[in-house]
Design a protein around this motif. Sequence first.
Motif, mmCIF file in Angstrom:
data_model
loop_
_atom_site.group_PDB
_atom_site.id
_atom_site.type_symbol
_atom_site.label_atom_id
_atom_site.label_comp_id
_atom_site.label_asym_id
_atom_site.label_seq_id
_atom_site.Cartn_x
_atom_site.Cartn_y
_atom_site.Cartn_z
ATOM 1 N N LYS A 1 12.602 56.915 51.627
ATOM 2 C CA LYS A 1 12.395 57.050 50.183
ATOM 3 C C LYS A 1 13.716 57.224 49.434
ATOM 4 O O LYS A 1 13.950 56.599 48.402
ATOM 5 N N THR A 2 14.593 58.083 49.950
ATOM 6 C CA THR A 2 15.841 58.380 49.233
ATOM 7 C C THR A 2 17.024 57.536 49.701
ATOM 8 O O THR A 2 18.028 57.430 49.002
ATOM 9 N N GLY A 3 16.909 56.964 50.917
ATOM 10 C CA GLY A 3 18.030 56.212 51.475
ATOM 11 C C GLY A 3 19.121 57.098 52.032
ATOM 12 O O GLY A 3 20.187 56.619 52.425
ATOM 13 N N GLN A 4 18.870 58.420 52.092
ATOM 14 C CA GLN A 4 19.877 59.353 52.577
ATOM 15 C C GLN A 4 19.822 59.491 54.096
ATOM 16 O O GLN A 4 18.763 59.380 54.712
ATOM 17 N N GLN A 5 20.998 59.746 54.681
ATOM 18 C CA GLN A 5 21.077 59.988 56.121
ATOM 19 C C GLN A 5 20.509 61.363 56.437
ATOM 20 O O GLN A 5 20.895 62.351 55.823
ATOM 21 N N ILE A 6 19.570 61.420 57.390
ATOM 22 C CA ILE A 6 18.970 62.697 57.788
ATOM 23 C C ILE A 6 19.804 63.345 58.876
ATOM 24 O O ILE A 6 20.182 64.513 58.791
ATOM 25 N N VAL A 7 20.087 62.583 59.915
ATOM 26 C CA VAL A 7 20.845 63.131 61.036
ATOM 27 C C VAL A 7 21.454 61.982 61.831
ATOM 28 O O VAL A 7 20.933 60.865 61.842
ATOM 29 N N LYS A 8 22.580 62.277 62.480
ATOM 30 C CA LYS A 8 23.205 61.311 63.385
ATOM 31 C C LYS A 8 23.079 61.850 64.804
ATOM 32 O O LYS A 8 23.458 62.983 65.083
ATOM 33 N N LEU A 9 22.522 61.045 65.705
ATOM 34 C CA LEU A 9 22.298 61.445 67.085
ATOM 35 C C LEU A 9 23.398 60.868 67.969
ATOM 36 O O LEU A 9 23.586 59.658 68.023
ATOM 37 N N ILE A 10 24.105 61.757 68.632
ATOM 38 C CA ILE A 10 25.258 61.349 69.440
ATOM 39 C C ILE A 10 25.005 61.684 70.897
ATOM 40 O O ILE A 10 24.637 62.809 71.229
ATOM 41 N N GLY A 11 25.201 60.730 71.776
ATOM 42 C CA GLY A 11 24.983 60.967 73.196
ATOM 43 C C GLY A 11 25.398 59.782 74.047
ATOM 44 O O GLY A 11 25.848 59.953 75.179
#
Length: 924
Positions: A458-468
């Motif tokens: 809806k907002t186009g905003q980044q929620i979280v970045k998953l690194i692994g």
Amino acid sequence: MKSTNQNKGDFFEILAKIKDIDDKILDLIIEIFRKEKISDCLEFLQNVDIQKFQSLYIDKNKEINVENNDNQKITCAIQQIKIHDFNLQNYSSDIYKESKQYIIKKISKEKKIIEFLKFLIRLTTFDTQFIQCGSNSLHLLVEMKVDLTNQCFENIKIKNTYLVGANFFGCNLSGSELDNVDISGINLNGAQLFNCQWKNLKLHELLRLDGHISSVNSICFSPDGTVIASGSDDKSICLWNYKTGKQISKLFGHKLSVNSVCFSPDSTVLASGSDDKSIIIWNFKTRQQICKLCVQSKINSISYSPDGATLANGCSDKTIGFWDVKTRKKKFLISGHSNQVLSVCFSPDGSTLASSIGSSYSNADNTISLWNVKTGQLISKLNGHDYQVNAVSFSPDGTILASCSSDCSIYQWDIKAGLDLARLYGHSKEIKTVCFQPDGTTLASGSDDQSIILWDVKTGQQIVKLIGHTKVVNSVCFSPDGTIIASGSQDSYIHLWDVQEGKQKRKLDGHSEWVESVTFSPDGNKLASSSTDNSICLWDAKTGQLITIFEGHGKGVNSISISPDGTKLASGSDDKSIIIWDVNSGQQIIKLEGHNSGINSVFISPDGITLASGSDDKSIIIWDVNSGQQIIKLEGHRRFVNSVSISSDGITLASGSSDKSVILWNCKTGQQKFKLDGHSDYVRSVCFSPDGTILASGSSDYSIRLWNVETGQQIAKLDGHLFVVTSVCFSPDGTRLASGSRDYSIRLWNVETGQQIAKLDGHLFVVTSVCFSPDGTRLASGSLDNSIRLWNVQAAQQMSKLKGHRNNPTSLCFYVDRTKLEFFFSDNSICLWDEKTGKEIKSNEKRYADVLAQFKTTYQNLSFSEVTNNQTVLLISQQPIFQAQGSLIMKGEFMNYQGVNLLQLFKSKGSIILESSTEFNLKK
């Protein structure tokens, strides 16, 4: 219940009453509880004189003044806490946010109160009435970044709290019980985890599935959500139970890479497409081939229609094929593309098929095509991306199409209007895959930058970045219920992530792209890092907290240098500028502009008065640090200036260039003293000896050369590296030289004889930077394998491995305060505790090895040094990253709230799974 505003004040008042006690009495009380097997702590304290137990449980050599008044204060505090919200409610919940902040502010510098909170944690070992207050105490200490490393938390009971980012390095957590605890991003490196009972855990990273031996190209959940299928370059398809992480079956039939896998809507059939120009239809129940559909070229993508009647494939011959699933006959072929078809996807109603194609130098068609499934006619084309579109995905309601591209962007398209609704930017490299969550609220993307990003649709905003992952992420897929996301990568692994937990993680501000350079302040209290995201970050080197972000550059920051007094920081950037910053305030003091191209190297002189900078414009400029005025511009190189260094007396400047030469300059007059020719390729690094009499230079010709600064003559040529020498550094006494190379190795040299002393192997990729500690006993190295490693110079052995950022460290530096730096890297030991005495078994005791010898590890070839080395003490990261390298696990249970067994995750992180045995001895 009292309001939280009332609670915040009265709870601090309780704690304030014990801030003057002798905190040694707390250890005595715990020892008494343990020996006397007390289960009702409050009743015991109310009826017993602690002084009577002192001679029984305290070493006579230890000084402790047990006052009845202290005992009374502790008893009174525990009595009040027992009926307080702090022992009844979860203080990590949002409702107590204000109260928690107030308490933390009040007690952050009260050492005895902090020790009392640790006492409350240990109290949970004996008395179940205080589990919540102990849990809240641990949460507060984690939030305050109190040092919890190398401590004994044996048999503690923790529930209903949030421990994200906690650092339990080297701790003894054996026998501990955790229930409904968020452990995302905690550091369990080197911890002892015997007989633990951890259940209902919350952790955004769940499992790593290890079964393929090459790149995982495609992953897919079965519609019933029980199984994951994966296709790989190793020509196989793996079927996995996602809850246990165990491989159910491995299917072989293709002769080349499997590029795409897809379940039929009823879960009875699995289809796979390959480079061998075939699609195989598998019976999911029997794991047998039903049939093979052959085409004229490589299969890049396959997709079932929602009703399961049609299978579509995208091919490298620029076509899309439509197959009748029942008859296994081709219905029709679409040949309207200008390049190979990379991705195909049906709309939820099955009426439309979206396709994307590859681009080339001769054909830069970056469009998405929408096709009528019944007629095969083109409906429309979507234009917007600058480079090829790698994947497309429809939202569950069919109104939005997401597309990802090599231009590092994601577009969300309004299907009816044919217009882009939003453009999402966050990845630093090309994006390979996108997928909508089944409820349509979240979009996932995977990229060449090795990360997965979850976006709010809806907002186009980044929620979280998953690194692994450690290589390109090729495929992402949500489970049918939307709670799990699976990712497949070129690193050959599949990772499973908890979507809800990933969304709830608080984001740590910091770098969003590669870290180019790291350096400590002279007192060792701060760590500065520069990045291609155009910023410099200043961190607290002890706690890992971000202190300041320096933002002002318009492009990536390549080099940083801190003044000798630690008050100023200089940064050089590809934006052609140098900025001098006030370290304490984070404010820009002055911006230096004079170069016509990117800055590769900056160096503040030993007296802190001048600054030298080397640039792609072939020049060196010497600046006045205080006024920012250009003192002199040195021109003489014919190509890029890659490295600059100033001698300890501040008189001579050395510059290394891509014109294969080194030039020595008089800093005062700007005159060339000598031009040192001898290298046959680029000069990458220059460094003066501590006394300023010798200069070392490292080159792309694989050699290191030593030069007499006074005469300009070559003293020696050091050969040994098998590829480009990227960095050279003298030891503080000038007797040794360290060099790092693109051959992945570090070499130590005797400066007087020119002979190689040692070769240090451990890095998995290019070594970009080497630097001695002030006392010369240790060497730090940075590499493109994203790690910083610390080496014992005398023993030529690796001491520890630090992963300070997800991306590549290319420069590092020690400063004088060794104790601060030693905390940052620490000693990486395993802590063993005697369960009977509760005392630590020291590594110099004979029985330390005897205890380890009682265990049988699943890693039969693991050496003792491998168990104790390579454990990160403190990791500074934009996102919380779960760590368990070298943790010792025996028996116990580790389950998340969805019933997923996390033991496989621990194992994938480097934990050692032990079984009691006398058959196996760890090598020493």
